[in-house]
Enzyme design. Sequence first.
Site, short mmCIF file in Angstrom:
data_model
loop_
_atom_site.label_atom_id
_atom_site.label_comp_id
_atom_site.label_asym_id
_atom_site.label_seq_id
_atom_site.Cartn_x
_atom_site.Cartn_y
_atom_site.Cartn_z
N ARG A 271 -5.15 69.24 -28.46
CA ARG A 271 -4.92 69.75 -27.03
C ARG A 271 -3.79 69.40 -26.67
NH1 ARG A 271 -5.54 66.46 -22.92
NH2 ARG A 271 -6.61 65.11 -23.77
N HIS A 275 -5.92 67.29 -20.20
CA HIS A 275 -7.37 67.30 -20.29
C HIS A 275 -7.91 68.40 -19.16
CE1 HIS A 275 -11.58 66.05 -20.48
NE2 HIS A 275 -11.47 66.05 -18.99
N TYR A 284 -0.51 58.76 -21.35
CA TYR A 284 -0.97 58.44 -22.30
C TYR A 284 -0.64 58.71 -23.89
CZ TYR A 284 -4.07 62.22 -21.58
OH TYR A 284 -4.59 63.43 -21.37
#
Length: 374
Positions: A271, A275, A284
């Site tokens: 990805r 998100h 992260y």
Amino acid sequence: MSATATASEQGLRPAATALLPSATPVRLVTEAGTAATTPSGYQAPPAERLREAYRRMVVGRRFDQQATALTRQGRLAVYPSSRGQEACQIAGVLALRDGDWLFPTYRDTVALVARGVDPVEALTLLRGDWHCGYDPTAVRVAPQCTPLATQLLHAVGMADAVRRKGEDGVVMAFVGDGGTSEGDFHEALNFAAVFRSPVVFLIQNNQYAISVPLARQTAAPALAYKGVGYGVRSEQVDGNDLVAVLSVLDAAVEHARSGQGPFLVEAHTYRVDGHTNADDPGRYRDEEEVRRWDAADPLDRLETYLRGAGLLGEQDVDSAREAGDALAADLRARIDVEEQPDPLELFEHVYAEPTPQLREQRDQLAAESADTEN
């Protein structure tokens, strides 16, 4: 014994080795866009299908870019981008027949558009409406599912209905790596295996469940191995290699359609964006990781491969890009049409026969709305 008796009822058990995925993800095209030399047991699909896959990937990428822009402009409530995962979504759609069913997640809007769902209707749920925006039975696409993995149980139910009716349809269910940690995932695999339901589970392993990396989700050598314990034939594939993903999914769909039961495919992908538009992936993961995966972009890889093989010309590229731009322009024009929501719709389609309490609440809201208008 009934001809429809399950494998368990007949006392049959597949050999464990027959269920195991390849030791490394199947790859037919390298990241450089050249044909892979490592034997995989899979053959590249015909050139015409690959050209069509390229066209749909270009259109899907342009749709994803436009939807992301609409979110930034406040015209969508939320949008989970699938940039970088187009090979999985397009291959999943191309492997199905018109009469087959697709059960998507919230990140699979590109697959919906490739399946023929109107782009505006595909985004209806993400605009904040109470319904999915399209007729699932007309397009054979279930509503996009936000709760993790619950759609897998629905998919297996549909697949088992197809089996019981003696039809040759197949159901394909998408799920992310995070969804494989949910109990619904395991229940769906177990039921599908026992009853030999014609369903293909496609795990789009994009390496993160929101901010949780794969290493914190599982200790398995690969998610594809999770099918073995349930008696499900499994495979893993380079999810950024459209040629390989389509080849593997073709085999998986044929396996399910021919009555051999479910098939689990893990596609290793990434990805690239956050998100959702509300996420900050920089908290992260580092930029070097993103650059490394971005260099393995599935669209660039397929275009390079097709050009090198003499299967794609400038006219094909220009035509695909024009189709993508036309779709984006049409989406911008039509999604701007504001619809005035009716608050009383909250009470529709809740029960076949509304309860007294629901009627009372509806009447109260109707009275309050009338007072406000006056």
